[in-house]
Write a protein that holds these residues in place. Structure first.
Motif, PDB file in Angstrom:
ATOM      1  N   ALA A 156       5.125 -35.870   7.920  1.00  0.00           N
ATOM      2  CA  ALA A 156       4.031 -35.282   8.705  1.00  0.00           C
ATOM      3  C   ALA A 156       4.383 -33.863   9.138  1.00  0.00           C
ATOM      4  O   ALA A 156       3.555 -32.944   9.039  1.00  0.00           O
ATOM      5  CB  ALA A 156       3.741 -36.150   9.929  1.00  0.00           C
ATOM      6  N   ALA A 157       5.615 -33.668   9.614  1.00  0.00           N
ATOM      7  CA  ALA A 157       6.042 -32.332  10.038  1.00  0.00           C
ATOM      8  C   ALA A 157       6.071 -31.368   8.859  1.00  0.00           C
ATOM      9  O   ALA A 157       5.736 -30.183   9.008  1.00  0.00           O
ATOM     10  CB  ALA A 157       7.423 -32.419  10.691  1.00  0.00           C
ATOM     11  N   ALA A 158       6.463 -31.851   7.690  1.00  0.00           N
ATOM     12  CA  ALA A 158       6.505 -30.997   6.505  1.00  0.00           C
ATOM     13  C   ALA A 158       5.110 -30.560   6.082  1.00  0.00           C
ATOM     14  O   ALA A 158       4.897 -29.394   5.705  1.00  0.00           O
ATOM     15  CB  ALA A 158       7.203 -31.727   5.356  1.00  0.00           C
ATOM     16  N   VAL A 159       4.148 -31.453   6.127  1.00  0.00           N
ATOM     17  CA  VAL A 159       2.769 -31.098   5.755  1.00  0.00           C
ATOM     18  C   VAL A 159       2.238 -30.021   6.696  1.00  0.00           C
ATOM     19  O   VAL A 159       1.618 -29.040   6.264  1.00  0.00           O
ATOM     20  CB  VAL A 159       1.879 -32.354   5.766  1.00  0.00           C
ATOM     21  CG1 VAL A 159       0.402 -31.971   5.691  1.00  0.00           C
ATOM     22  CG2 VAL A 159       2.253 -33.272   4.606  1.00  0.00           C
ATOM     23  N   ILE A 160       2.482 -30.184   7.995  1.00  0.00           N
ATOM     24  CA  ILE A 160       2.029 -29.172   8.954  1.00  0.00           C
ATOM     25  C   ILE A 160       2.720 -27.843   8.704  1.00  0.00           C
ATOM     26  O   ILE A 160       2.092 -26.779   8.643  1.00  0.00           O
ATOM     27  CB  ILE A 160       2.285 -29.648  10.399  1.00  0.00           C
ATOM     28  CG1 ILE A 160       1.430 -30.877  10.712  1.00  0.00           C
ATOM     29  CG2 ILE A 160       1.994 -28.525  11.397  1.00  0.00           C
ATOM     30  CD1 ILE A 160       1.853 -31.604  11.985  1.00  0.00           C
ATOM     31  N   THR A 161       4.045 -27.879   8.554  1.00  0.00           N
ATOM     32  CA  THR A 161       4.834 -26.658   8.416  1.00  0.00           C
ATOM     33  C   THR A 161       4.466 -25.874   7.171  1.00  0.00           C
ATOM     34  O   THR A 161       4.208 -24.655   7.227  1.00  0.00           O
ATOM     35  CB  THR A 161       6.336 -27.008   8.366  1.00  0.00           C
ATOM     36  OG1 THR A 161       6.715 -27.644   9.594  1.00  0.00           O
ATOM     37  CG2 THR A 161       7.183 -25.756   8.161  1.00  0.00           C
ATOM     38  N   PHE A 162       4.434 -26.549   6.036  1.00  0.00           N
ATOM     39  CA  PHE A 162       4.354 -25.833   4.770  1.00  0.00           C
ATOM     40  C   PHE A 162       2.932 -25.656   4.253  1.00  0.00           C
ATOM     41  O   PHE A 162       2.713 -24.887   3.313  1.00  0.00           O
ATOM     42  CB  PHE A 162       5.237 -26.535   3.734  1.00  0.00           C
ATOM     43  CG  PHE A 162       6.680 -26.592   4.163  1.00  0.00           C
ATOM     44  CD1 PHE A 162       7.395 -25.430   4.371  1.00  0.00           C
ATOM     45  CD2 PHE A 162       7.298 -27.807   4.419  1.00  0.00           C
ATOM     46  CE1 PHE A 162       8.718 -25.471   4.796  1.00  0.00           C
ATOM     47  CE2 PHE A 162       8.620 -27.857   4.842  1.00  0.00           C
ATOM     48  CZ  PHE A 162       9.329 -26.688   5.027  1.00  0.00           C
ATOM     49  N   LEU A 163       1.959 -26.338   4.876  1.00  0.00           N
ATOM     50  CA  LEU A 163       0.564 -26.081   4.525  1.00  0.00           C
ATOM     51  C   LEU A 163      -0.135 -25.240   5.586  1.00  0.00           C
ATOM     52  O   LEU A 163      -1.354 -25.092   5.570  1.00  0.00           O
ATOM     53  CB  LEU A 163      -0.181 -27.395   4.287  1.00  0.00           C
ATOM     54  CG  LEU A 163       0.207 -28.102   2.982  1.00  0.00           C
ATOM     55  CD1 LEU A 163      -0.477 -29.447   2.860  1.00  0.00           C
ATOM     56  CD2 LEU A 163      -0.107 -27.237   1.766  1.00  0.00           C
ATOM     57  N   SER A 164       0.657 -24.658   6.498  1.00  0.00           N
ATOM     58  CA  SER A 164       0.142 -23.652   7.422  1.00  0.00           C
ATOM     59  C   SER A 164       0.340 -22.273   6.788  1.00  0.00           C
ATOM     60  O   SER A 164       1.121 -22.123   5.846  1.00  0.00           O
ATOM     61  CB  SER A 164       0.892 -23.724   8.760  1.00  0.00           C
ATOM     62  OG  SER A 164       0.620 -24.937   9.417  1.00  0.00           O
ATOM     63  N   PRO A 165      -0.338 -21.252   7.289  1.00  0.00           N
ATOM     64  CA  PRO A 165      -0.150 -19.903   6.721  1.00  0.00           C
ATOM     65  C   PRO A 165       1.237 -19.361   7.051  1.00  0.00           C
ATOM     66  O   PRO A 165       1.879 -19.780   8.012  1.00  0.00           O
ATOM     67  CB  PRO A 165      -1.250 -19.086   7.393  1.00  0.00           C
ATOM     68  CG  PRO A 165      -1.573 -19.826   8.648  1.00  0.00           C
ATOM     69  CD  PRO A 165      -1.356 -21.265   8.347  1.00  0.00           C
TER      70      PRO A 165
END
Length: 492
Positions: free
Chosen positions: A330-339
């Motif tokens: 979940a943290a990876a999706v937020i981190t790396f799919l943010s600008p």
């Protein structure tokens, strides 16, 4: 053309070459890095590769690393079978910006850069502006480049000063440090109150700019005039605006990335940095509360686009040891799919647990987490899509699914879209509980047709009525820590 939102992969150069040396039966150099591995990095969609610790270091720093009891305890924890040859000395105790002799020297570095360039990869290297190694040539030739101390300074702060033996007479010099911790005993502090020091360091940057495509600047905020004066009681002129300008006059596309903390990211962005560490997002994700993360993502894109976003690097503990399974994804999706710049670290995809100190040149053997590796393969596949490399990003508002349902506050939802009508909806329930919400999607007035949502993380598919999406919004009911990345397509 470079993407708006590139990806970077950090490798531990010395550890990688140690592993290759064991197979070759000799000391491996940069020339021995396999073409197949460089091909693999390009195929995974990376734009940048940061080779950590390629510069020349000295025997003095290595001796300190071997003798320091506190550091040695950390090394022993990482490598229970620790050997003296495993302790190479810190790659940040630099004695010269030439590629280390054991790595093959400047010629091998130039060949590596050429090999990367042929694959569309750009080379990032270290720049350590705050200090040098103990046995840097400037200690003999230009002692005025350093912060000097007195016997009183040494008595008051014995961990921050050291006597340095010189042919021309011993000097009491300060160790490099930040204002909140004792000095690093394998370093000497540069004096940015001396204009000659600043000019010499700009000269080093100009040299580096001929050897790579960008630099990650270690502890870049320590050179800010107010920070430097607070640390050393020495007034200093601003360094970074002039340094970045001088380099770009010679290399216009040269990239500057700052390691920076203490909410000084915007300050350094305004002083010429292309990217600054986003430690704030990392800390908020580690705390596992959605609202502070969402508040962080409300910042303007003029700021967010210049943030380097990560879940681990050589300074931080491993993500797999910090974030439990599920939370990690979940943290990876937020981190790396943010600008911003997507910043990954060698070993992250495989779920390595042991952080490798920059003083070490060998890593422990650890098993691969195949589940996590499969997740990252999917995430990297998403990051290769043009909609998240060059598209427009928009944070979306979540509303309660019914009166009194507070769990809408647990979501982070945002949309990527581009002129080619590609859309990616990212939805994460960043909480340990089941959560529900409605989220209004920016589909446009004419988009009343049915829509299909295909989750590119777990392959689930949903069909939804466009009119309902526009009126009430998309209903989400997500399990704890559930993360989705939906490709939205209009059904004919």
């Amino acid at each position: 053309m470079a993407p708006t939102y590139p990806s970077l992969y950090q490798v531990n150069t010395r550890v990688w070459l140690t592993e290759l040396s064991q197979g070759l039966g000799r000391q491996a150099t940069l020339d021995d890095l396999p073409d197949a591995e460089l091909d693999r990095l390009a195929q995974k969609g990376f734009d940048w590769v940061w080779f950590l610790s390629v510069w020349q270091t000295g025997q003095a720093g290595q001796r300190i690393s071997c003798a320091n009891a506190e550091w040695r305890g950390e090394f022993q924890d990482t490598l229970p079978d620790l050997r003296e040859e495993d302790i190479a000395g810190s790659g940040f105790a630099v004695t010269g910006y030439t590629c280390h002799r054991q790595l093959g020297g400047d010629a091998a570095l130039a060949r590596l850069r050429d090999r990367l360039r042929k694959r569309g990869l750009r080379l990032l290297l270290d720049f350590v502006p705050n200090h040098t190694g103990l046995d840097h040539p400037w200690v003999e030739r230009h002692p005025d480049y350093y912060i000097q101390g007195t016997e009183l300074d040494l008595a008051r702060s014995p961990r921050n000063y050291t006597w340095v033996k010189r042919v021309q007479g011993d000097l009491l010099l300060a160790h490099g440090r930040d204002p909140y911790f004792p000095g690093w005993p394998d370093t000497l502090q540069l004096n940015y109150g001396n204009p000659a020091t600043q000019e010499a360091m700009i000269g080093e940057l100009l040299k580096i700019a001929g050897q790579c495509d960008g630099v990650r600047c270690d502890m870049a905020m320590l050179l800010l005039p107010d920070v430097f004066e607070r640390t050393w009681d020495v007034k200093a002129a601003p360094f970074w605006p002039r340094a970045t300008q001088r380099v770009r006059e010679r290399a216009p596309d040269f990239c500057f990335m700052a390691e920076v903390y203490w909410d000084l990211e915007w300050t350094l962005q305004q002083q010429g940095f292309d990217y600054t560490y986003d430690k704030r997002l990392y800390d908020r994700l580690r705390d596992r509360h959605a609202r502070p993360v969402r508040e962080h993502l409300h910042a303007g894109l003029d700021y967010q686009n210049k943030l380097a976003r990560f879940l681990e690097n050589h300074d931080e503990p491993r993500a797999a040891a910090t974030f439990p399974a599920g939370v990690h994804q979940a943290a990876a999706v937020i981190t790396f799919l943010s600008p911003g710049l997507r910043f990954f670290h060698q070993g992250q995809f495989e779920g390595r647990q042991k952080r490798i100190s920059p003083h070490l040149c060998r890593a422990p053997v650890e098993p691969v987490d195949r589940t996590l590796q499969g997740f990252y393969d999917r995430l990297l596949g998403i990051l290769r899509q043009r909609v998240v490399r060059d598209g427009q990003w928009q944070l979306l508002e979540c509303t309660p699914a019914w009166d009194g349902n507070w769990t809408s506050d647990c979501f982070l939802v945002f949309m990527w879209h581009n002129p080619a009508s590609e859309r990616l909806l990212v939805a994460v329930n960043y909480a340990p509980n089941q959560s529900q919400c409605y989220v209004r999607l920016p589909l446009g007035e004419g988009d009343g047709a049915a829509w299909q949502l295909r989750d590119q993380i777990d392959d689930s598919v949903y069909d939804r009525d466009g009119g309902e999406l526009r009126s009430r919004g998309l209903y989400l009911d997500a399990a704890p820590w559930q993360a989705s990345a939906f490709a939205l397509t209009k059904k004919s």
